[in-house]
Design an enzyme around this catalytic site. Structure first.
Site, PDB file in Angstrom:
ATOM      1  CE  LYS A 185      -2.707  -3.446   1.248  1.00 37.61           C
ATOM      2  NZ  LYS A 185      -3.459  -4.306   0.374  1.00 37.61           N
TER       3      LYS A 185
HETATM    4  C1  LIG Z   1      -3.988  -5.577   1.423  1.00 36.15           C
HETATM    5  C2  LIG Z   1      -5.419  -5.776   1.643  1.00 36.15           C
HETATM    6  C3  LIG Z   1      -5.917  -6.373   2.818  1.00 36.15           C
HETATM    7  C4  LIG Z   1      -5.040  -6.998   3.849  1.00 36.15           C
HETATM    8  O1  LIG Z   1      -4.220  -6.100   4.513  1.00 36.15           O
HETATM    9  P1  LIG Z   1      -3.160  -6.627   5.590  1.00 36.15           P
HETATM   10  O2  LIG Z   1      -2.722  -5.376   6.289  1.00 36.15           O
HETATM   11  O3  LIG Z   1      -2.059  -7.293   4.844  1.00 36.15           O
HETATM   12  O4  LIG Z   1      -3.877  -7.564   6.508  1.00 36.15           O
HETATM   13  C5  LIG Z   1      -7.291  -6.437   2.985  1.00 36.15           C
HETATM   14  N1  LIG Z   1      -8.141  -5.959   2.055  1.00 36.15           N
HETATM   15  C6  LIG Z   1      -7.698  -5.400   0.921  1.00 36.15           C
HETATM   16  C7  LIG Z   1      -8.687  -4.857  -0.059  1.00 36.15           C
HETATM   17  C8  LIG Z   1      -6.326  -5.306   0.665  1.00 36.15           C
HETATM   18  O5  LIG Z   1      -5.897  -4.774  -0.489  1.00 36.15           O
END
Ligand SMILES: *Cc1c(COP(=O)(O)O)cnc(C)c1O
Length: 388
Positions: free
Chosen positions: A194
């Site tokens: 992200k």
């Molecule tokens: C990356 C992501 C997650 C998971 O995030 P983590 O912090 O790795 O648990 C959940 N939902 C979406 C839409 C994502 O892109």
């Protein structure tokens, strides 16, 4: 052509990654200060990060967690989702969205998405509604803001809780406000895939004080007295545990990094949007490729910058991935579809045509803060010459 051969050729070229976090001396310094302070677990830096994040996202409360996945689990719990409930979710998402309801004994019910945004709408949700539905999880997929207002109305009409999986959404806006603030509760990710990263980490945000308090307690073993309070008292007060909780805490090491990254978030979004416009002017001239764009209701941080590969292009998505790979460019298949995974193969007769079209025919392009001009040009040249 085999993957082995592709790898061998790439050694000649500097590899272009799909994503790279923007990290530097400031993050290293902030973490070193936490180490020197002697307090490395959840403590004052986590509290400061929560406050700063809540302010930036224009919500009343933020509760830091170990990941977005654990934040989603807490979000469902505080929203009152019970074992046996149905929770409407897009299949077109990272699998954590679909998994979250199962963690609280509820069932995910997959709904389709809109073709241009990749997000659920009030219409697609309505087609999935069951008598057991108590909540929905909407996603700002790849940073594209979900059109929340009609969904909010529809949820209110049916008495459903509205949870926003804003994992990809920090820096995106919906009708002039940060995404996430119109849902009952939202969950954020700080994974390096992200924009804003803490290595691993997440956040739950809500305007509901009681829900925030309960999430804060549940993430720390449902302890009546927080670890920070116990350690700051010379004689620790006795603790009590009113229910079964979890260890979903963030560390102060992560939070210190998060504070620095939050300060850089607006610059990251500006830079990504500039790079996307460079891609856009080039891709506009390439027949058979379509680039994701801001919807009319908001702006994207372009966490994932995807193109749709149409038949006119000449190569299909898999062939284009290989074409790029041979040129040292690491693109990615588009967003996955959870219902096509073995973990969900017991759910039968699902009719999700848009989801299947998007997951099969989209590709995520390299995009990160420090993407260089010549690197981006290599990507553009490769896209423009599918036969070259
Ligand atoms: C990356 C992501 C997650 C998971 O995030 P983590 O912090 O790795 O648990 C959940 N939902 C979406 C839409 C994502 O892109």
């Amino acid at each position: 052509m085999s993957a082995v051969r592709a790898d061998a050729q790439v050694t000649e070229l500097e590899r272009v990654n799909v994503m790279k976090p923007w990290l530097g001396e400031e993050e290293a310094q902030a973490i070193a200060e936490v180490v020197a302070s002697g307090w490395v677990a959840q403590g004052p830096k986590t509290a400061a990060f929560e406050q700063a994040f809540a302010k930036h996202q224009q919500v009343a409360h933020a509760v830091a967690t170990s990941s977005c996945t654990t934040a989603l689990q807490l979000a469902l719990l505080v929203a009152g989702v019970k074992p046996g409930d149905d929770v409407l979710v897009p299949s077109f998402s990272f699998i954590a969205t679909a998994n979250a309801p199962s963690y609280v004994g509820a069932h995910p019910v997959f709904v389709d998405v809109d073709e241009s945004t990749g997000n659920v709408t009030a219409q697609t949700l309505d087609r999935g509604l069951t008598v057991a539905t108590t909540a929905v999880i909407v996603v700002d997929q790849g940073g594209i803001p979900v059109d929340l207002a009609p969904i909010r109305q529809w949820c209110d009409l049916h008495g459903l809780k509205l949870i926003e999986d804003a994992a990809c959404g920090a820096g995106s806006t919906y009708r002039g406000h940060p995404v996430g603030h119109g849902a009952d509760v939202s969950a954020w990710s700080f994974h390096p895939r992200k924009l804003l990263t803490t290595g691993e980490g997440g956040m739950l945000t809500t305007n509901n004080q009681q829900w925030a308090d309960r999430a804060r307690t549940l993430r720390e073993h449902a302890m009546g007295v927080s670890a920070a309070e116990r350690h700051s008292a010379l004689v620790a007060p006795p603790e009590s545990y009113a229910e079964i909780g979890y260890n979903f805490r963030m560390t102060d090491l992560q939070a210190a990094m998060g504070l620095v990254q939050l300060g850089k978030l607006d610059a990251m979004v500006t830079r990504r949007r500039e790079l996307v416009e460079i891609y856009r002017s080039a891709i506009n001239d390439i027949e058979g490729l379509e680039l994701v764009a801001d919807p009319e209701h908001g702006t994207s941080n372009f966490q994932s910058c995807w193109i749709k590969v149409l038949p006119e292009y000449g190569l299909n998505r898999e062939e284009l991935l290989e074409h790029l790979g041979l040129r040292g460019i690491s693109a990615r298949r588009g967003i996955m579809a959870a219902h096509l995974q073995p973990a969900y193969s017991h759910l039968k007769n699902l009719d999700l045509p848009v989801t299947e079209d998007l997951t099969n025919n989209t590709l995520i392009l390299p995009l990160f803060h420090q993407l260089g001009e010549s690197e981006q040009q290599r990507v553009i040249d490769a896209l423009a010459n599918p036969r070259g």
